[in-house]
Design an enzyme around this catalytic site. Structure first.
Site, PDB file in Angstrom:
ATOM      1  N   LYS A 294       0.890  -1.155   0.000  1.00  0.00           N
ATOM      2  CA  LYS A 294       0.000   0.000   0.000  1.00  0.00           C
ATOM      3  C   LYS A 294       0.933   1.211   0.000  1.00  0.00           C
ATOM      4  O   LYS A 294       1.252   1.791   1.047  1.00  0.00           O
ATOM      5  CB  LYS A 294      -0.889  -0.054   1.247  1.00  0.00           C
ATOM      6  CG  LYS A 294      -2.139   0.780   1.134  1.00  0.00           C
ATOM      7  CD  LYS A 294      -3.121   0.418   2.230  1.00  0.00           C
ATOM      8  CE  LYS A 294      -4.191   1.469   2.387  1.00  0.00           C
ATOM      9  NZ  LYS A 294      -5.018   1.693   1.195  1.00  0.00           N
TER      10      LYS A 294
HETATM   11  N1  PPE Z   1      -7.748  -1.651  -2.881  1.00  0.00           N
HETATM   12  C1  PPE Z   1      -7.141  -0.449  -2.778  1.00  0.00           C
HETATM   13  C2  PPE Z   1      -6.434   0.090  -3.942  1.00  0.00           C
HETATM   14  C3  PPE Z   1      -7.215   0.251  -1.573  1.00  0.00           C
HETATM   15  O1  PPE Z   1      -6.619   1.433  -1.468  1.00  0.00           O
HETATM   16  C4  PPE Z   1      -7.932  -0.292  -0.486  1.00  0.00           C
HETATM   17  C5  PPE Z   1      -8.040   0.463   0.808  1.00  0.00           C
HETATM   18  C6  PPE Z   1      -8.555  -1.552  -0.653  1.00  0.00           C
HETATM   19  C7  PPE Z   1      -8.421  -2.206  -1.859  1.00  0.00           C
HETATM   20  C8  PPE Z   1      -9.274  -2.229   0.481  1.00  0.00           C
HETATM   21  O2  PPE Z   1      -8.380  -2.631   1.480  1.00  0.00           O
HETATM   22  P1  PPE Z   1      -8.834  -2.722   3.004  1.00  0.00           P
HETATM   23  O3  PPE Z   1      -9.045  -1.344   3.490  1.00  0.00           O
HETATM   24  O4  PPE Z   1      -7.689  -3.391   3.673  1.00  0.00           O
HETATM   25  O5  PPE Z   1     -10.077  -3.530   3.048  1.00  0.00           O
HETATM   26  N2  PPE Z   1      -8.098   1.870   0.668  1.00  0.00           N
HETATM   27  C9  PPE Z   1      -7.823   2.712   1.807  1.00  0.00           C
HETATM   28  C10 PPE Z   1      -7.637   4.163   1.408  1.00  0.00           C
HETATM   29  C11 PPE Z   1      -8.883   4.859   1.000  1.00  0.00           C
HETATM   30  C12 PPE Z   1      -8.737   6.350   0.889  1.00  0.00           C
HETATM   31  O6  PPE Z   1      -9.698   6.954   0.415  1.00  0.00           O
HETATM   32  O7  PPE Z   1      -7.706   6.915   1.297  1.00  0.00           O
HETATM   33  C13 PPE Z   1      -8.886   2.566   2.879  1.00  0.00           C
HETATM   34  O8  PPE Z   1      -9.983   2.088   2.610  1.00  0.00           O
HETATM   35  O9  PPE Z   1      -8.578   2.914   4.020  1.00  0.00           O
END
Ligand code: PPE
Length: 310
Positions: free
Chosen positions: A161
Site C-alpha cells: 500500500k
Molecule cells: N484496494 C485499494 C487500492 C485500496 O486502497 C484499499 C483500501 C482496498 C483495496 C481495500 O483494502 P482494506 O481497506 O484493507 O479492506 N483503501 C484505503 C484508502 C482509502 C482512501 O480513500 O484513502 C482505505 O480504505 O482505508
C-alpha cells in the site's frame, strides 16, 4: 473551508504525540517528491466495550509488509506501531474514526540515488464518516470502468500500500467523478477486473460469490473479513479472473474497503446490475460486517482491539 491541517488534536510523529498543527515536514521531504512511502487506512468503531480498532494487527502487519516490499525499514516494532495507533486515537478523544499510519523518507537528501534516508512514521486519527452519501449503502453507487489500467504486477507492487500507487487510483477516480459516477472499476493490464480505486470488488451470481484473485489488487483486510463472514454464512467464494461483462450480468456487485466499508454497486458503465439496488446477499454481508465491527457478534472477538486498556 475547514482545513484538515488546522484543527485541535494530536498526531503521533516519530514516537511523540505532537499538537496537530505542528505535525509538519520539510518541503524537501523525499517522499513528497518521489512517492516512496507506505501507509494504512484503519477504522475504529464504538462498541459496547468502548472504542475498538478493527483488525489492528492485520493492518500493522500489512504496513510492515508494504515497507519490506519497498525496502524501507520501520524503526519501530509492530507492537509499538499498534500502540501508537491506540495512543493517538485515545489522545484525540474519539469514539469512532479513521486512523492513518504513514511511513515516509526524510529530507536528508534529494535525488533518486539518495540512500540511507531516515524512515519516519506518523499516525493521525480523525472522525471520517463513509465518504459516500448514506443512501448509497442501501441504493448502491454508479461505477464506470476506468480508461486507466491498474498496476501491472511488475511496475509498482500491488501487495504494497504505497503512496505512489495512488496516482493511478486518483486518475481513475477523478475521471469517474467527472463523468458523474461515484467510483471507478479498474481493469488489470490483461483487461480483467482488478479492483476499485480504494476498494476490492465482489460479485454475486446464482448464490455464489466471486472476487478477483489477488494478483493485481490489494490484499484487502475488509475483503478477507467479508470472505470469512460469507463462508461462515454458508456461501461459496470463488477467487478467479473476472471479466467486465460478467459484472454487467451479475445479480449483485459490491465494493469492500476500510474507508468504503461494504458498498453495493447498482450500475456499471450505464448498465443496471441485477435489480438496480442493494441485493439480498450484499445486505446480509453488510449487516454481518457492521455487526462485527461494532462488537455486536460474539465471534472473531480478536478482530477488535480496545483503544484503552493497553
Ligand atoms: N484496494 C485499494 C487500492 C485500496 O486502497 C484499499 C483500501 C482496498 C483495496 C481495500 O483494502 P482494506 O481497506 O484493507 O479492506 N483503501 C484505503 C484508502 C482509502 C482512501 O480513500 O484513502 C482505505 O480504505 O482505508
Amino acid at each position: 473551508m475547514d482545513k484538515l491541517s488546522d484543527r485541535d488534536g494530536w498526531i503521533w510523529q516519530n514516537g511523540q504525540l505532537v499538537p496537530w498543527r505542528e505535525a509538519t515536514v520539510h518541503v524537501l521531504t523525499h517522499t513528497l517528491h518521489y512517492g516512496v512511502g507506505v501507509f494504512e487506512g484503519v477504522r475504529a468503531y464504538d462498541t459496547p466495550a468502548g472504542p475498538c480498532i478493527f483488525r489492528l494487527d492485520a493492518h500493522t502487519r500489512r504496513l510492515f509488509n508494504s515497507a519490506h516490499i519497498l525496502g524501507l525499514e520501520i524503526p519501530y516494532t509492530p507492537d509499538e506501531v499498534s500502540e501508537a495507533q491506540k495512543a493517538v486515537f485515545a489522545a484525540n478523544g474519539l469514539r469512532e474514526g479513521y486512523l492513518r499510519p504513514m511511513v515516509h523518507l526524510g529530507s536528508e537528501a534529494m535525488g533518486l540515488r539518495a540512500k540511507d534516508l531516515s524512515v519516519n512514521l506518523i499516525v493521525a486519527a480523525w472522525p471520517w464518516p463513509n465518504y459516500m452519501e448514506p443512501e448509497s449503502r442501501e441504493q448502491g453507487i454508479r461505477v464506470r470502468t476506468s480508461s486507466y489500467t491498474r498496476h501491472h504486477v511488475n511496475i509498482t507492487m500491488c501487495k504494497a500500500k504505497a503512496n505512489g500507487n495512488y496516482i493511478n487510483s486518483i486518475l481513475a477516480l477523478h475521471e469517474a467523478l467527472d463523468a458523474g459516477c461515484d467510483e471507478a472499476l479498474m481493469l488489470d493490464n490483461e483487461g480483467y477486473v482488478a479492483e476499485g480505486t480504494g476498494e476490492n470488488v465482489f460479485l454475486v451470481r446464482d448464490g455464489v460469490i466471486h472476487t478477483p484473485e489477488l494478483t493485481s489488487c490489494l490484499d484487502g483486510i475488509t475483503r478477507d473479513s467479508v470472505i470469512t463472514l460469507a463462508e461462515e454464512a454458508g456461501y461459496r467464494i470463488e477467487e478467479r479472473r473476472i471479466t467486465r461483462d460478467e459484472v454487467y450480468i451479475a445479480d449483485e456487485a459490491f465494493f469492500t474497503g476500510t474507508a468504503a466499508e461494504v458498498l453495493p454497486i447498482r450500475e456499471l458503465d450505464g448498465r443496471q446490475i441485477g435489480s438496480g439496488t442493494r441485493g439480498p446477499v450484499t445486505e446480509q454481508l453488510q449487516t454481518l460486517y457492521f455487526d462485527q465491527v461494532r462488537g455486536a457478534r460474539d465471534v472473531h472477538t480478536d478482530w477488535l482491539t480496545p483503544v484503552s486498556g493497553s
